[in-house]
Design a protein around this motif. Structure first.
Motif, short mmCIF file in Angstrom:
data_model
loop_
_atom_site.label_atom_id
_atom_site.label_comp_id
_atom_site.label_asym_id
_atom_site.label_seq_id
_atom_site.Cartn_x
_atom_site.Cartn_y
_atom_site.Cartn_z
N UNK A 1 -44.50 -17.88 -6.00
CA UNK A 1 -45.87 -17.39 -5.99
C UNK A 1 -46.43 -17.41 -4.57
N UNK A 2 -46.13 -18.46 -3.83
CA UNK A 2 -46.61 -18.57 -2.44
C UNK A 2 -46.06 -17.45 -1.57
N UNK A 3 -44.79 -17.13 -1.75
CA UNK A 3 -44.17 -16.04 -0.98
C UNK A 3 -44.86 -14.72 -1.32
N UNK A 4 -45.14 -14.49 -2.58
CA UNK A 4 -45.81 -13.27 -3.02
C UNK A 4 -47.20 -13.16 -2.40
N UNK A 5 -47.97 -14.24 -2.41
CA UNK A 5 -49.31 -14.24 -1.83
C UNK A 5 -49.23 -13.98 -0.33
N UNK A 6 -48.30 -14.64 0.35
CA UNK A 6 -48.13 -14.41 1.79
C UNK A 6 -47.81 -12.94 2.07
N UNK A 7 -46.86 -12.38 1.33
CA UNK A 7 -46.49 -10.98 1.53
C UNK A 7 -47.67 -10.04 1.28
N UNK A 8 -48.44 -10.34 0.25
CA UNK A 8 -49.57 -9.49 -0.08
C UNK A 8 -50.61 -9.49 1.04
N UNK A 9 -50.91 -10.67 1.57
CA UNK A 9 -51.92 -10.75 2.62
C UNK A 9 -51.37 -10.30 3.98
N UNK A 10 -50.07 -10.45 4.23
CA UNK A 10 -49.49 -9.86 5.44
C UNK A 10 -49.58 -8.34 5.36
N UNK A 11 -49.30 -7.78 4.20
CA UNK A 11 -49.43 -6.34 4.02
C UNK A 11 -50.87 -5.91 4.30
N UNK A 12 -51.83 -6.63 3.73
CA UNK A 12 -53.24 -6.31 3.90
C UNK A 12 -53.66 -6.34 5.37
N UNK A 13 -53.32 -7.42 6.08
CA UNK A 13 -53.81 -7.54 7.46
C UNK A 13 -53.13 -6.57 8.41
N UNK A 14 -51.94 -6.08 8.04
CA UNK A 14 -51.24 -5.13 8.90
C UNK A 14 -51.74 -3.70 8.74
N UNK B 1 -54.61 -0.77 9.01
CA UNK B 1 -55.77 -0.43 9.84
C UNK B 1 -57.04 -0.70 9.01
N UNK B 2 -58.14 -1.06 9.66
CA UNK B 2 -59.38 -1.34 8.90
C UNK B 2 -59.79 -0.24 7.93
N UNK B 3 -59.61 1.03 8.29
CA UNK B 3 -60.01 2.11 7.37
C UNK B 3 -59.14 2.10 6.11
N UNK B 4 -57.89 1.67 6.21
CA UNK B 4 -57.02 1.57 5.03
C UNK B 4 -57.34 0.32 4.22
N UNK B 5 -57.67 -0.78 4.89
CA UNK B 5 -58.07 -1.99 4.16
C UNK B 5 -59.31 -1.69 3.33
N UNK B 6 -60.25 -0.95 3.90
CA UNK B 6 -61.47 -0.60 3.17
C UNK B 6 -61.15 0.25 1.95
N UNK B 7 -60.20 1.16 2.07
CA UNK B 7 -59.81 2.00 0.93
C UNK B 7 -59.19 1.16 -0.18
N UNK C 1 -65.61 2.79 16.71
CA UNK C 1 -66.01 1.45 17.18
C UNK C 1 -65.50 0.35 16.26
N UNK C 2 -65.62 0.55 14.94
CA UNK C 2 -65.25 -0.51 14.00
C UNK C 2 -63.88 -0.29 13.38
N UNK C 3 -63.44 0.98 13.32
CA UNK C 3 -62.18 1.29 12.64
C UNK C 3 -62.36 1.52 11.15
N UNK C 4 -63.55 1.22 10.62
CA UNK C 4 -63.81 1.42 9.20
C UNK C 4 -64.26 2.87 8.97
N UNK C 5 -64.60 3.20 7.73
CA UNK C 5 -64.87 4.58 7.34
C UNK C 5 -66.34 4.94 7.33
N UNK C 6 -66.61 6.18 7.71
CA UNK C 6 -67.93 6.78 7.57
C UNK C 6 -67.81 7.97 6.64
N UNK C 7 -68.88 8.25 5.93
CA UNK C 7 -68.95 9.42 5.06
C UNK C 7 -69.90 10.42 5.71
#
Length: 172
Positions: free
Chosen positions: A83-96, A98-104, A145-151
């Motif tokens: 379970x710990x390996x799965x959580x680590x992989x999930x959050x490594x995927x998330x942080x890698x 770009x901010x606009x993709x994390x927001x999506x 500036x932020x890397x996040x999304x604008x509409x």
């Protein structure tokens, strides 16, 4: 009963990005973590960054009800050994991402509605910063500036950019 998740040694970089995102989106850590689990739990995960030589800190949070029900299947499909390996992989995927993709990932259903409206050139009623607005979505743009999304929307004859983080809901 809600399951408590404890992803053992998670590098501080993961915690830093989680903190940045919780502040940017005005979310509690537990809420953001559940959104990550919901968005990435059944996706192909990566170990990119797992070799980061950084201080580590435990990441723990309670799964919401739906994630508690789905977690065993997510874990099984991930082929992670623990379970710990799965959580680590999930959050490594998330942080890698770009901010606009994390927001999506965090607001997938809102982005899907907006993208359909852009494609079909259809007006939307959005609940933005506690106001109901009738808009014609034109495009999603990345804020340099932020890397996040604008509409980008048209309201009457005016073209306006709204931060996607302020779109709380698409109204029918």
């Amino acid at each position: 009963m809600r399951k408590k998740v404890k992803g053992s040694a998670i590098p501080m970089l993961v915690h830093e990005i989680i903190n940045v995102d919780t502040k940017y989106f005005s979310l509690k850590k537990e809420t953001l973590c559940n959104m990550v689990v919901q968005g990435l739990g059944f996706e192909k995960l990566t170990d990119i960054g797992s070799d980061i030589l950084d201080k580590t800190k435990s990441l723990s949070f309670n799964l919401n009800d739906i994630n508690t029900e789905l977690f065993p299947e997510m874990l099984k499909q991930s082929h992670a050994r623990t379970e710990s390996e799965f959580i680590r992989q999930m959050f490594f995927t998330y942080i890698n991402l770009h901010p606009c993709l994390r927001e999506r990932i965090l607001h997938k259903s809102i982005f899907m509605e907006v993208e359909r409206a852009i494609l079909n050139k259809r007006k939307l009623k959005i609940y933005f910063n506690k106001n109901v607005l009738d808009v014609l979505p034109i495009a999603l743009e990345r804020n340099p500036e932020t890397g996040f999304n604008n509409l980008k929307v048209q309201v009457g004859e005016e073209i306006i950019l709204y931060e996607m983080k302020g779109v709380e809901k698409i109204l029918k």
